[in-house]
Design an enzyme around this catalytic site. Sequence first.
Site, mmCIF file in Angstrom:
data_model
loop_
_atom_site.group_PDB
_atom_site.id
_atom_site.type_symbol
_atom_site.label_atom_id
_atom_site.label_comp_id
_atom_site.label_asym_id
_atom_site.label_seq_id
_atom_site.Cartn_x
_atom_site.Cartn_y
_atom_site.Cartn_z
ATOM 1 N N ASP A 64 0.721 -1.266 0.119
ATOM 2 C CA ASP A 64 0.272 0.013 -0.081
ATOM 3 C C ASP A 64 0.985 1.290 0.086
ATOM 4 O O ASP A 64 0.268 2.340 -0.079
ATOM 5 C CB ASP A 64 -1.015 -0.033 1.295
ATOM 6 N N HIS A 140 8.588 -0.703 12.200
ATOM 7 C CA HIS A 140 7.464 -1.251 11.709
ATOM 8 C C HIS A 140 7.764 -2.683 11.327
ATOM 9 O O HIS A 140 8.877 -3.070 11.945
ATOM 10 C CB HIS A 140 7.006 -0.406 10.422
#
Lengths: 301, 301
Positions: A64, A140
């Site tokens: 994304d 992340h």
Amino acid sequence: MKLTILGCYAATPRTLTNPTAQVLEIKNHVFLIDCGEATQVQLRKSKIKFSKIEHIFISHLHGDHVYGLIGLVSTFMLLNRTADLHIYGPKGIKEIITLQLRLSNSWTSYGLFFHELESAESQVVFEDDKVLVKTIPLKHRIYTNGFLFEEKIGEKKLNPYAMQQYQIPVYHFQNIKNGKDITLEDGTVLANSLLAFEPNPPKSYAFCSDTVYDESIVPYIKGVDVLYHESTFLESEAELATKTMHSTARQAATVARLAGVKQLVLGHYSTRYDRIERFRDEALAEFPEVLLANDGETFNF
Amino acid sequence: MKLTILGCYAATPRTLTNPTAQVLEIKNHVFLIDCGEATQVQLRKSKIKFSKIEHIFISHLHGDHVYGLIGLVSTFMLLNRTADLHIYGPKGIKEIITLQLRLSNSWTSYGLFFHELESAESQVVFEDDKVLVKTIPLKHRIYTNGFLFEEKIGEKKLNPYAMQQYQIPVYHFQNIKNGKDITLEDGTVLANSLLAFEPNPPKSYAFCSDTVYDESIVPYIKGVDVLYHESTFLESEAELATKTMHSTARQAATVARLAGVKQLVLGHYSTRYDRIERFRDEALAEFPEVLLANDGETFNF
């Protein structure tokens, strides 16, 4: 400084929402930040000229944030682009793009330069006389960087009344802009403060997506004018946020408060929520200046 | 047999037009053919259930036919798909997809099977008891296949009046469906034609995109019910068509006429033309049954 949100929703593109991509216009640059699927369509809708984009910054290799890059690179080619294109992103991004170009027997008509990142420390990735871009190491699920865009302090501005009053010769102008006092031919010394105004204060923008709540980024973004910080979830999903290494709106606001930024822009919303206003409501408990990103929206700072 | 056009324009995705992707519903299958950028968004708009797609056929590795595949594969994963997915496409397609999954540290929750094609001859790529799918070798700038989808001849249909009239026992039904005559207990022989109707005639669909004008494909598509043949250009751009190895509307219609197909569907239009009706007008000079594909449109055959 102008920020155009092309997409600000997490995960997959949907009928009405787009994955992450945004354009920062700062000084003479048009920087593209992240490039989710169909970013090129969002660019068209926003009437941003493709040819103005010379630098693309990719935070990480989750789809994304990057699946639209190969399409954009190919479209630049179909549009007979000639200007160089620079792509800054995690190691591996060059292989992803060049493999697809090779297998489609397509080669770019323009110079395509990859600047692959793999450092865990902040580093300068772009610099010219007006702007500096540094990475912000984020935590992340995979290697991820945010990006800090800083205007440099410009030259002082000549005070036209003083130029006239003291009949300043043109050959002194650059020295005055550079902050120097000057001596006239008759020996008079004029202080720079009489002759020039202070430059516009330099602006700064920090893009932090995707990241778990992480106070260690605060020193990198201290006092920035605008912080875009992901808020995939609300506090009701705080556990899920930690597990997936995303942040809640309240956590984003806490980072903004700790860093003393001027304005916080929220984005990277999960599509599970009915109204994005809920993100602002939650963030306002921690920090007063909260804006909501939304696809197609433009902010002038 | 139902055909849904998700995208039918050449080259890059634009604000109002999408690159190639279509869904063929034939017997119990929902086949996805080609997968340009943002196909997953077009699928959502068309309300086609993602979980029904188990086979994806990719004609070639030019971006406007494949850049949406990695996004779809990833979204299937986010939707917690468990059913196997089969992808049929040119050699290299596996590397493109798996490289991107590996670099994003993403792995599919479902079985992902690649059937890589590199033969210059037509070959069967899928077959079950109801449907057969074969490649159609096409001539384009890179290795390209069209696909021929053929229903198999089904069983005959029981004539309910005859079943009642002759009091046929249930254990004879399957033999009758298989076309056999039957002998009753009293020795009476009943001809199959008295007991069963002919099965529905099997339908067939040929997808031919992208290709230069090429009569050598005629034997593969002889007499099909529906031929989708690319028509990137009009005759006024015939030279450009040849140079880029695409076809004009008139050439597509000529192939349809030579192959004696029942209906021709045009698509893969260049966006240089003001109205797609010009493609039909040109094709009608060669062949009478011409339909125009358009994004979002559904045809029932």
